[in-house]
Write a protein that holds these residues in place. Structure first.
Motif, PDB file in Angstrom:
ATOM      1  N   ASP A 195       1.028 -33.014 -10.344  1.00  0.00           N
ATOM      2  CA  ASP A 195       1.164 -33.742 -11.608  1.00  0.00           C
ATOM      3  C   ASP A 195       0.116 -33.293 -12.605  1.00  0.00           C
ATOM      4  N   ASP A 201      -7.047 -35.347  -3.674  1.00  0.00           N
ATOM      5  CA  ASP A 201      -5.797 -36.030  -3.378  1.00  0.00           C
ATOM      6  C   ASP A 201      -4.672 -35.064  -3.732  1.00  0.00           C
ATOM      7  N   LYS A 209      -1.693 -35.646  -6.118  1.00  0.00           N
ATOM      8  CA  LYS A 209      -1.886 -35.728  -7.572  1.00  0.00           C
ATOM      9  C   LYS A 209      -2.037 -34.365  -8.230  1.00  0.00           C
TER      10      LYS A 209
END
Length: 275
Positions: A196, A190, A193
């Motif tokens: 982060d 993903d 993500k």
């Protein structure tokens, strides 16, 4: 410590881009073709080369890399042969960092002290040994650091803030963030993500963070390059080796170019993302 790995990531960061890290298994599909391929990777755009140490039980790897290990072992590749390959590569390339990636058992059998001496002499820059946790640092990690080699650790989505300091304690060169849980090459991360996750790791370390697992195409590489210091591609490359072989499993005239063509497109995508 100042190593080829640190220099590579620093130079690319200064140029405003991420680094492309490419993985192939030493000796796949045979030692001669493998050396030709490794020699061709920097020209195709690889910044760092991860070289798999063939092993009969690569438990953390998905089918593509497992098969590459089997092909290499069947072709007669060994840990000594892997070090010889690096030495031959260094005869014409003194700049591109080489990281050996694999499992502890072949190193233990070879002898840790002998392995580190021979790896350093061959021109190896770093090690990723996936089945040695931080609690076992005295086995190989600390001696490797003392021998001047970077010891690169893997962090995963399940490595929480409590565990990260232990994982990072003796890590050097870069941190390898595994963007998905599970084995290599089996899913697509993903990408939303990834940035982060990288930011979270960087709160604990000043080292570059390279992200891998599941990167198969230029658009994947570009997406990861936006949020990470490096992009790691492995399973997609060894799968191209497999599909380039003839009916008897032998290399063809397409084997090297199949890999370098994808590496070139990945490198263009990574370099197209300005930081």
């Amino acid at each position: 410590m100042s190593t080829r790995i640190a220099t590579c990531f620093a130079d690319n960061a200064a140029a405003g881009r991420a680094s492309l890290v490419t993985f192939v298994t030493a000796g796949d599909p045979d030692p001669v073709t493998s050396l030709a391929l490794v020699k061709a990777l920097p020209g195709a755009g690889a910044d760092v080369i991860e070289l798999g140490m063939p092993f009969s039980d690569p438990m953390a790897d998905g089918p593509a890399i497992q098969w590459s290990s089997m092909r290499a072992l069947k072709a007669g590749m060994s840990l000594k042969g892997t070090l010889d390959l690096v030495q031959q590569f260094r005869a014409s390339n003194q700049d591109t960092p080489i990281v050996l990636m694999g499992y502890y058992n072949p190193i233990y059998v070879y002898g840790v002290e002998r392995f580190l001496a021979d790896a350093g002499a061959a021109g190896v820059d770093g090690l990723i040994v996936v089945d040695l946790p931080p609690e076992e640092d005295s086995e190989l990690c600390v001696p490797a650091m003392q021998a001047g080699l970077n010891f690169i650790r893997l962090a995963t989505p399940t490595t929480d803030d409590k565990r990260l300091p232990a994982v990072l304690a003796n890590t050097s060169g870069f941190v390898y963030y595994v963007s998905i849980t599970g084995i290599t090459g089996t899913a697509t991360p993903d990408f939303s993500k990834v940035a982060d996750a990288v930011a979270r790791i960087k709160r604990h370390t000043g080292l570059p963070v390279a992200v891998g697992f599941g990167v198969k195409a230029p658009d994947h590489a570009a997406a990861i390059a936006r949020g990470a210091d490096g992009v790691v591609v492995g399973s997609a490359l060894v799968e191209l080796i497999r599909t380039s072989l003839d009916g008897e499993g032998k290399a063809t005239e397409k084997t090297v170019s199949a890999v370098t063509d994808l590496v070139s497109s990945l490198a263009a995508a990574v370099r197209g993302v300005k930081k």
